[in-house]
Design a protein around this motif. Structure first.
Motif, short mmCIF file in Angstrom:
data_model
loop_
_atom_site.label_atom_id
_atom_site.label_comp_id
_atom_site.label_asym_id
_atom_site.label_seq_id
_atom_site.Cartn_x
_atom_site.Cartn_y
_atom_site.Cartn_z
N ASP A 1 0.83 -0.96 0.03
CA ASP A 1 -0.09 -0.09 0.15
C ASP A 1 0.85 1.04 -0.05
OD1 ASP A 1 -2.62 -0.87 -0.10
OD2 ASP A 1 -2.20 -1.81 2.06
N ARG A 2 1.99 1.13 -0.10
CA ARG A 2 3.00 2.49 -0.29
C ARG A 2 2.89 2.89 -1.71
NH1 ARG A 2 8.79 2.05 2.40
NH2 ARG A 2 8.65 4.19 2.17
N THR A 3 2.77 4.28 -1.60
CA THR A 3 2.83 4.82 -2.95
C THR A 3 4.10 5.07 -3.57
OG1 THR A 3 2.52 7.12 -2.27
CG2 THR A 3 0.70 5.86 -2.20
N ALA B 1 -1.19 -3.98 -12.93
CA ALA B 1 -1.44 -3.26 -14.17
C ALA B 1 -2.55 -2.36 -14.18
CB ALA B 1 -1.49 -4.31 -15.61
N ARG B 2 -2.85 -1.67 -12.95
CA ARG B 2 -3.70 -0.71 -12.96
C ARG B 2 -3.11 0.68 -12.35
NH1 ARG B 2 -8.87 -3.61 -13.61
NH2 ARG B 2 -9.96 -1.78 -12.55
N SER B 3 -2.07 1.08 -12.51
CA SER B 3 -1.40 2.08 -11.91
C SER B 3 -1.81 3.54 -12.18
CB SER B 3 0.20 2.08 -12.09
OG SER B 3 0.34 2.63 -13.56
N PRO C 1 -4.93 9.21 -22.14
CA PRO C 1 -4.20 10.38 -21.90
C PRO C 1 -3.42 10.43 -20.29
CG PRO C 1 -6.06 11.17 -22.97
CD PRO C 1 -6.15 9.93 -22.66
N ARG C 2 -2.37 10.88 -20.07
CA ARG C 2 -1.80 10.91 -18.73
C ARG C 2 -2.61 11.69 -17.72
NH1 ARG C 2 4.47 11.96 -18.44
NH2 ARG C 2 3.93 11.53 -16.28
N GLY C 3 -3.07 11.22 -16.72
CA GLY C 3 -3.80 11.72 -15.62
C GLY C 3 -5.30 11.79 -15.69
N SER C 4 -5.85 10.84 -17.01
CA SER C 4 -7.06 10.50 -17.09
C SER C 4 -7.64 9.62 -16.13
CB SER C 4 -7.25 10.15 -18.56
OG SER C 4 -6.72 9.14 -18.94
N HIS C 5 -6.93 8.62 -15.65
CA HIS C 5 -7.63 7.62 -14.78
C HIS C 5 -6.65 7.71 -13.49
CE1 HIS C 5 -10.06 5.88 -17.63
NE2 HIS C 5 -9.14 6.37 -18.52
N VAL C 6 -7.39 7.53 -12.18
CA VAL C 6 -6.92 7.40 -10.86
C VAL C 6 -6.14 6.19 -10.77
CG1 VAL C 6 -8.37 9.37 -10.13
CG2 VAL C 6 -8.89 6.92 -9.70
N PRO C 7 -5.13 6.07 -9.97
CA PRO C 7 -4.74 4.73 -9.83
C PRO C 7 -5.71 3.66 -9.19
CG PRO C 7 -3.24 6.40 -8.98
CD PRO C 7 -4.47 6.99 -9.26
N GLY C 8 -5.45 2.34 -9.88
CA GLY C 8 -6.47 1.39 -9.46
C GLY C 8 -7.76 1.08 -10.26
N SER C 9 -7.95 2.22 -11.04
CA SER C 9 -9.28 2.25 -11.59
C SER C 9 -9.31 1.69 -13.01
CB SER C 9 -9.85 3.69 -11.52
OG SER C 9 -9.24 4.66 -12.83
N TYR C 10 -8.31 1.48 -13.58
CA TYR C 10 -8.06 1.08 -15.03
C TYR C 10 -7.05 0.26 -15.39
CZ TYR C 10 -8.40 2.38 -20.10
OH TYR C 10 -8.44 2.49 -21.77
N PHE C 11 -7.37 -0.96 -16.08
CA PHE C 11 -6.36 -1.96 -16.29
C PHE C 11 -5.98 -1.62 -17.87
CE2 PHE C 11 -4.60 -5.34 -18.72
CZ PHE C 11 -3.90 -6.15 -17.91
N ARG D 1 0.07 2.82 -5.90
CA ARG D 1 0.60 1.84 -4.85
C ARG D 1 1.23 0.87 -5.57
NH1 ARG D 1 -5.09 0.09 -2.28
NH2 ARG D 1 -5.55 -0.09 -4.54
N LEU D 2 1.99 0.03 -4.86
CA LEU D 2 2.61 -0.94 -5.50
C LEU D 2 1.79 -2.12 -5.63
CD1 LEU D 2 5.80 -1.59 -3.16
CD2 LEU D 2 5.65 -0.53 -5.28
N ARG D 3 0.52 -2.21 -5.02
CA ARG D 3 -0.28 -3.48 -5.66
C ARG D 3 -0.90 -2.77 -6.90
NH1 ARG D 3 -3.05 -5.59 -2.22
NH2 ARG D 3 -2.24 -4.71 -0.32
N ASP D 4 -0.94 -1.41 -7.13
CA ASP D 4 -1.49 -1.33 -8.59
C ASP D 4 -0.57 -1.56 -9.81
OD1 ASP D 4 -3.81 -0.01 -7.18
OD2 ASP D 4 -2.74 1.91 -6.99
#
Length: 377
Positions: free
Chosen positions: A124-126, A153-155, A173-183, A146-149
């Motif tokens: 869970d460390r970022t 493959a969901r970073s 585009p970069r910044g378009s999806h928050v970490p964990g939300s998109y594979f 996070r490392l788990r992201d």
């Protein structure tokens, strides 16, 4: 009174069973005990043990021969299938060493387990916590991955990677999806996961692999001196970590996974980490881009998970997969591991044909469905 009759009955049955054994066997059906001890687990020593040959003309022999004939229509370099700890099937130079491409990612995930279990690595460390950045800088939202992201493959980080061979061309585009939300199958994630491993453990990926896995598994063909991280550092400071393995050593890694990380009583990879790696974080339907979703594979932590019907011999199977046709397939339903190699380059040429997953899995289904008894090939 019924209780005493029951006890007497069991005693008589045990005596009769012993007499039958001494006499060479009796033609009578005796009910099975409520539970029977599991057969001893077989592990390879310095080399793999080979199962005895099936009878000529048997259904097992016919199915294995049909698999061999099919493989010879492909560009397979080598394949080894292990069942119940012994070699069921082998084709080609299984001792030949070559690059295994993205199989490296599944190997790294296995290596994470020991250090997650002892607290050295906190998933869970970022990236911000770890001070991980890159050429030109990561966006603030990207540094919250996070490392788990990364392992899933969901970073949400769509920075250029140091090497190709992924789906980065389809990145949003970069910044378009928050970490964990998109594979998105993105080498930046996998390479940065390697950097994080080395920073947190204080060890190189290759030395840790040599000590924690290669030595206790008695890999026959691993050469530490051949390994080094690589890629274009002008694009990304997080380099790839290619592995060079033989097919028979790939099978040992798969067999360790099949045995839930335990090797001859030594827990090399925590069993709960094996479960975590092979638990679905992304079903096929949620993958991007569409051609990745159409493959019909889910994803765990750097392992591909087959989405097969329950009646399939490959139901519950999972695999490491490298471009051109490098596979480690683990089939718990059949207590089987299948390692496959399409060796490249060919005569110095890297632009050669593939053995894709459809063709490989056809061979795997044939092997998994072969009606071979334990210890028979």
């Amino acid at each position: 009174m019924d209780l005493f009759k029951c006890i007497a009955g069991f005693a008589s049955q045990a005596l009769f069973t012993g007499v039958c054994a001494l006499a060479g066997g009796c033609a009578i059906a005796i009910p099975s005990a409520p539970s029977t001890p599991a057969a001893p687990v077989v592990f390879p020593g310095a080399s793999w043990a080979t199962a005895p040959e099936a009878e000529p003309g048997s259904a097992c022999r016919r199915d294995l021969d049909a698999t061999r004939s099919y493989l010879r229509t492909l560009d397979t370099t080598a394949l080894m299938a292990v069942q119940d700890g012994r070699v069921l099937f082998s084709e080609g130079p299984v001792q030949s060493v070559s690059i295994v491409f993205s199989v490296r990612k599944s190997v790294l995930s296995m290596m994470y387990g020991k250090y997650v279990a002892d607290g050295t690595i906190d998933l869970d460390r970022t990236l911000a916590d770890l001070g991980i950045d890159d050429v030109g800088g990561l966006l603030p939202v990207e540094r919250q991955a996070r490392l788990r992201d990364l392992l899933a493959a969901r970073s949400g980080v769509y920075h250029a990677a140091a090497n190709g061979g992924d789906d980065a061309a389809a990145a949003p585009p970069r910044g378009s999806h928050v970490p964990g939300s998109y594979f998105l199958y993105n080498n930046w994630d996998f390479n940065a996961a390697g950097t994080a491993f080395e920073r947190l453990t204080g060890r190189s990926i290759y030395q840790a692999f040599a000590d924690n896995l290669a030595a206790p598994l008695q890999l026959e063909d691993f050469d530490l001196s051949r390994h080094a991280r690589s890629g274009d550092a002008r694009r990304s400071q997080h380099l790839a970590y290619p592995f060079y393995l033989s097919t028979r050593d790939m099978a040992r890694l798969g067999y360790l996974m099949l045995r839930q990380g335990n090797w001859q009583g030594q827990q090399l990879v925590p069993a709960d980490w094996v479960d975590q790696m092979t638990r679905q974080t992304t079903p096929a339907a949620q993958m991007h881009p569409p051609h990745t979703a159409r493959r019909g594979f889910g994803y765990g932590y750097l392992w591909w998970l087959l989405e097969e019907p329950q009646d399939s011999p490959l139901s519950g199977a999972y695999m490491a997969w490298g471009v051109h046709g490098q596979y480690i397939l683990v089939v718990p339903k059949r207590q089987m591991v299948i390692a496959h190699k399409r060796q490249v380059p060919v005569a110095g040429d890297w632009n050669v044909s593939w053995v894709g997953p459809v063709a490989f899995l056809r061979a795997a289904r044939m092997l998994a469905a072969a009606p071979c008894r334990a210890g028979e090939r």
